[in-house]
Design a protein around this motif. Structure first.
Motif, mmCIF file in Angstrom:
data_model
loop_
_atom_site.group_PDB
_atom_site.id
_atom_site.type_symbol
_atom_site.label_atom_id
_atom_site.label_comp_id
_atom_site.label_asym_id
_atom_site.label_seq_id
_atom_site.Cartn_x
_atom_site.Cartn_y
_atom_site.Cartn_z
ATOM 1 N N CYS A 149 0.799 -1.226 0.000
ATOM 2 C CA CYS A 149 0.000 0.000 0.000
ATOM 3 C C CYS A 149 0.830 1.275 0.000
ATOM 4 O O CYS A 149 0.274 2.370 0.029
ATOM 5 C CB CYS A 149 -0.984 -0.025 1.166
ATOM 6 S SG CYS A 149 -2.191 -1.360 0.995
ATOM 7 N N ASP A 150 2.173 1.132 -0.039
ATOM 8 C CA ASP A 150 2.978 2.294 -0.393
ATOM 9 C C ASP A 150 2.720 2.653 -1.856
ATOM 10 O O ASP A 150 2.977 3.773 -2.292
ATOM 11 C CB ASP A 150 4.467 2.013 -0.180
ATOM 12 C CG ASP A 150 4.932 2.457 1.202
ATOM 13 O OD1 ASP A 150 4.229 3.254 1.844
ATOM 14 O OD2 ASP A 150 6.008 2.000 1.641
ATOM 15 N N ASP A 151 2.234 1.665 -2.623
ATOM 16 C CA ASP A 151 1.784 1.892 -3.996
ATOM 17 C C ASP A 151 0.333 2.391 -3.938
ATOM 18 O O ASP A 151 -0.550 1.706 -3.418
ATOM 19 C CB ASP A 151 1.880 0.585 -4.786
ATOM 20 C CG ASP A 151 1.488 0.762 -6.248
ATOM 21 O OD1 ASP A 151 0.362 1.228 -6.519
ATOM 22 O OD2 ASP A 151 2.302 0.400 -7.119
ATOM 23 N N TYR A 152 0.092 3.553 -4.485
ATOM 24 C CA TYR A 152 -1.217 4.195 -4.372
ATOM 25 C C TYR A 152 -2.326 3.322 -4.965
ATOM 26 O O TYR A 152 -3.424 3.213 -4.386
ATOM 27 C CB TYR A 152 -1.182 5.554 -5.077
ATOM 28 C CG TYR A 152 -2.471 6.330 -4.967
ATOM 29 C CD1 TYR A 152 -2.916 6.843 -3.748
ATOM 30 C CD2 TYR A 152 -3.261 6.568 -6.100
ATOM 31 C CE1 TYR A 152 -4.092 7.557 -3.645
ATOM 32 C CE2 TYR A 152 -4.442 7.284 -6.011
ATOM 33 C CZ TYR A 152 -4.854 7.777 -4.782
ATOM 34 O OH TYR A 152 -6.028 8.477 -4.696
ATOM 35 N N ASP A 153 -2.031 2.681 -6.079
ATOM 36 C CA ASP A 153 -3.052 1.842 -6.710
ATOM 37 C C ASP A 153 -3.414 0.655 -5.829
ATOM 38 O O ASP A 153 -4.583 0.268 -5.731
ATOM 39 C CB ASP A 153 -2.568 1.348 -8.077
ATOM 40 C CG ASP A 153 -2.519 2.467 -9.113
ATOM 41 O OD1 ASP A 153 -3.261 3.451 -8.944
ATOM 42 O OD2 ASP A 153 -1.742 2.349 -10.070
ATOM 43 N N ASP A 154 -2.406 0.059 -5.167
ATOM 44 C CA ASP A 154 -2.687 -1.049 -4.264
ATOM 45 C C ASP A 154 -3.531 -0.587 -3.075
ATOM 46 O O ASP A 154 -4.446 -1.293 -2.636
ATOM 47 C CB ASP A 154 -1.387 -1.675 -3.758
ATOM 48 C CG ASP A 154 -0.814 -2.685 -4.742
ATOM 49 O OD1 ASP A 154 -1.387 -2.832 -5.832
ATOM 50 O OD2 ASP A 154 0.200 -3.325 -4.421
ATOM 51 N N ALA A 155 -3.221 0.596 -2.573
ATOM 52 C CA ALA A 155 -3.993 1.133 -1.445
ATOM 53 C C ALA A 155 -5.453 1.359 -1.855
ATOM 54 O O ALA A 155 -6.386 1.082 -1.087
ATOM 55 C CB ALA A 155 -3.368 2.428 -0.936
ATOM 56 N N LEU A 156 -5.658 1.844 -3.078
ATOM 57 C CA LEU A 156 -7.021 2.083 -3.557
ATOM 58 C C LEU A 156 -7.809 0.790 -3.717
ATOM 59 O O LEU A 156 -9.045 0.795 -3.640
ATOM 60 C CB LEU A 156 -6.986 2.827 -4.895
ATOM 61 C CG LEU A 156 -6.713 4.332 -4.859
ATOM 62 C CD1 LEU A 156 -6.715 4.895 -6.273
ATOM 63 C CD2 LEU A 156 -7.758 5.059 -4.013
ATOM 64 N N THR A 157 -7.098 -0.315 -3.933
ATOM 65 C CA THR A 157 -7.773 -1.597 -4.165
ATOM 66 C C THR A 157 -8.721 -1.954 -3.036
ATOM 67 O O THR A 157 -9.802 -2.517 -3.262
ATOM 68 C CB THR A 157 -6.727 -2.723 -4.347
ATOM 69 O OG1 THR A 157 -5.903 -2.406 -5.475
ATOM 70 C CG2 THR A 157 -7.400 -4.071 -4.566
ATOM 71 N N ILE A 158 -8.335 -1.625 -1.791
ATOM 72 C CA ILE A 158 -9.172 -2.013 -0.651
ATOM 73 C C ILE A 158 -9.736 -0.820 0.118
ATOM 74 O O ILE A 158 -10.410 -0.996 1.130
ATOM 75 C CB ILE A 158 -8.387 -2.924 0.319
ATOM 76 C CG1 ILE A 158 -7.108 -2.232 0.792
ATOM 77 C CG2 ILE A 158 -8.073 -4.261 -0.325
ATOM 78 C CD1 ILE A 158 -6.394 -2.992 1.896
ATOM 79 N N SER A 159 -9.463 0.379 -0.364
ATOM 80 C CA SER A 159 -9.934 1.572 0.356
ATOM 81 C C SER A 159 -11.417 1.835 0.058
ATOM 82 O O SER A 159 -11.854 1.790 -1.096
ATOM 83 C CB SER A 159 -9.098 2.788 -0.056
ATOM 84 O OG SER A 159 -9.527 3.936 0.632
ATOM 85 N N GLN A 205 -0.986 1.384 6.802
ATOM 86 C CA GLN A 205 -1.351 2.718 7.293
ATOM 87 C C GLN A 205 -1.658 3.683 6.155
ATOM 88 O O GLN A 205 -2.221 4.753 6.368
ATOM 89 C CB GLN A 205 -0.252 3.282 8.201
ATOM 90 C CG GLN A 205 1.018 3.748 7.497
ATOM 91 C CD GLN A 205 2.011 2.629 7.292
ATOM 92 O OE1 GLN A 205 1.714 1.475 7.583
ATOM 93 N NE2 GLN A 205 3.191 2.958 6.795
ATOM 94 N N ARG A 206 -1.301 3.292 4.920
ATOM 95 C CA ARG A 206 -1.572 4.149 3.764
ATOM 96 C C ARG A 206 -3.025 4.048 3.284
ATOM 97 O O ARG A 206 -3.447 4.828 2.428
ATOM 98 C CB ARG A 206 -0.645 3.768 2.603
ATOM 99 C CG ARG A 206 0.828 3.915 2.913
ATOM 100 C CD ARG A 206 1.177 5.336 3.245
ATOM 101 N NE ARG A 206 2.587 5.494 3.520
ATOM 102 C CZ ARG A 206 3.110 6.504 4.185
ATOM 103 N NH1 ARG A 206 2.314 7.435 4.669
ATOM 104 N NH2 ARG A 206 4.398 6.579 4.394
#
Length: 384
Positions: A57-67, A90-91
């Motif tokens: 989730c330091d990768d923005y796209d990965d963080a968006l996957t579950i946000s 935490q991202r």
């Protein structure tokens, strides 16, 4: 020449405990500073496993996957995967609510989450996900982990190096580049999450504070003196110290007192989780024979190693120091299951130490142990 250590091969002490929690219907959360090997730990935990879905989730796209996902959307993301890894969680916005939803899906997938900062992550997850988590801390490498990886003799030979450069994995694997790597850790990684936290209004004060604390390891810390020294009110100093604790930079020992009139009752000592970080903050990598803080370095190393040991072994021990107004003192008092144990840390083995008479008279039959370079490995490895 130092033999190169392959950190991916070092067995971390918490692996067994984490694996025992697999399949128990709860999210596993692993917190710790950056650069302590959380990503490598995930590799070790999933070694030989198939069907692992991993998000960094330091990768923005990965963080968006579950946000901001609904439960149904998260169920589809989980799918039939056996393990879901969420690195640097935490991202993710509203990560606490997301983890609650994962836990409430009651799927067979084991969700494992890592975070570099309990400051952000633990505050976000604990309330929404209460009762749905198993939480672990991962610190820099430990004496026990390195003894298990090599042997006691090899680790004892490295003692001076550990006292100066510490136990961060990259330092252990690349000892010839320790100064540059420690500078990078202390400047680029150590405060990365902390300086991005909106509770920090004066970043320059934080830097001055942590350096002042680095110069006081092994000594009692006065918040009022720090306030005067740094030109900040006491409440701000206390807040910043608490945030440094939550980001795994330092930890605090309170004074132990029960029934003696002249015991110091509200004192504090502060130690660093890693000697190398402490020395980087004051830019002092001098060899031990040229230093005037060897005793303090020894005490800090033993305190941090004991803390790791207690946490990794699920020893619910409270750690204190003891001192009287007459300057009688004991470095470490541990209280465990209602019993007290006392320890003194002596770098110079020729300096005799004994339990103060006033302590012995008031706290009968408390074991007293002197920890020196001759017996520290046995002390830190017993019971494993």
């Amino acid at each position: 020449m130092h033999r190169k250590i392959q950190i991916a091969m070092v067995h971390r002490d918490i692996i067994g405990s984490i694996l025992q929690d697999f399949g128990r219907g709860k999210v596993i959360v692993i917190l710790g500073p950056r650069q302590t090997g959380k990503t490598t730990l995930l590799d070790q935990l999933t070694e030989g496993q198939t069907d692992v879905y991993r998000l960094n989730c330091d990768d923005y796209d990965d963080a968006l996957t579950i946000s901001h996902r609904t439960s149904d959307e998260l169920r589809r993301i989980v799918g039939s995967h056996k393990i879901l890894l969420i690195d640097e969680a935490q991202r993710v916005e509203n990560i606490g609510l997301t983890l609650k939803k994962f836990a409430d899906l009651h799927v067979k997938t084991q969700v494992i989450v890592t975070g570099s900062s309990s400051l952000e992550l633990a505050n976000k997850i604990n309330e929404p996900a209460t009762g749905r988590l198993f939480e672990y801390n991962l610190f820099p490498l430990s004496v026990h982990e390195m003894v298990a990886h090599t042997d006691a003799r090899a680790e004892r030979r490295m003692l001076e190096n550990r006292m100066i450069y510490g136990y961060y994995p990259e330092i252990v694997t690349h000892p010839s580049d320790s100064k540059r790597l420690l500078s990078n850790i202390s400047n680029s990684y150590l405060f990365r999450d902390l300086l991005g936290y909106n509770g920090i209004k004066r970043p320059e004060l934080l830097q001055k504070l942590v350096r002042a604390l680095a110069l006081q390891i092994g000594s009692e810390v006065s918040y009022n003196e720090l306030s005067g020294l740094l030109g900040a009110d006491r409440a701000t100093i206390e807040t910043y110290i608490r945030l440094l604790e939550q980001c795994f930079v330092i930890f605090k020992l309170d004074s132990f007192s029960r029934n003696m009139r002249n015991e110091i009752k509200k004192g504090h000592k502060i130690y660093f989780y890693d000697n190398g970080v402490r020395n980087a903050l004051i830019n002092n990598y001098a060899p031990l024979e040229l230093r005037n803080d060897v005793g303090a370095l020894w005490e800090n190393l033993m305190m941090s190693e004991r803390r790791k040991q207690n946490i990794y072994r699920n020893q619910y021990a409270q750690m204190y120091f003891w001192r009287t107004m007459a300057q009688q003192e004991i470095d470490l008092i541990e209280e465990k299951d209602g019993e007290l144990f006392s320890f003194e840390f002596k770098w110079n083995e020729n300096k005799k130490a004994k339990q103060p008479v006033s302590f012995a008279n008031n706290y009968a039959n408390v074991p007293f142990n002197v920890i020196t370079p001759s017996n520290y490995i046995e002390w830190l490895c017993e019971g494993w």
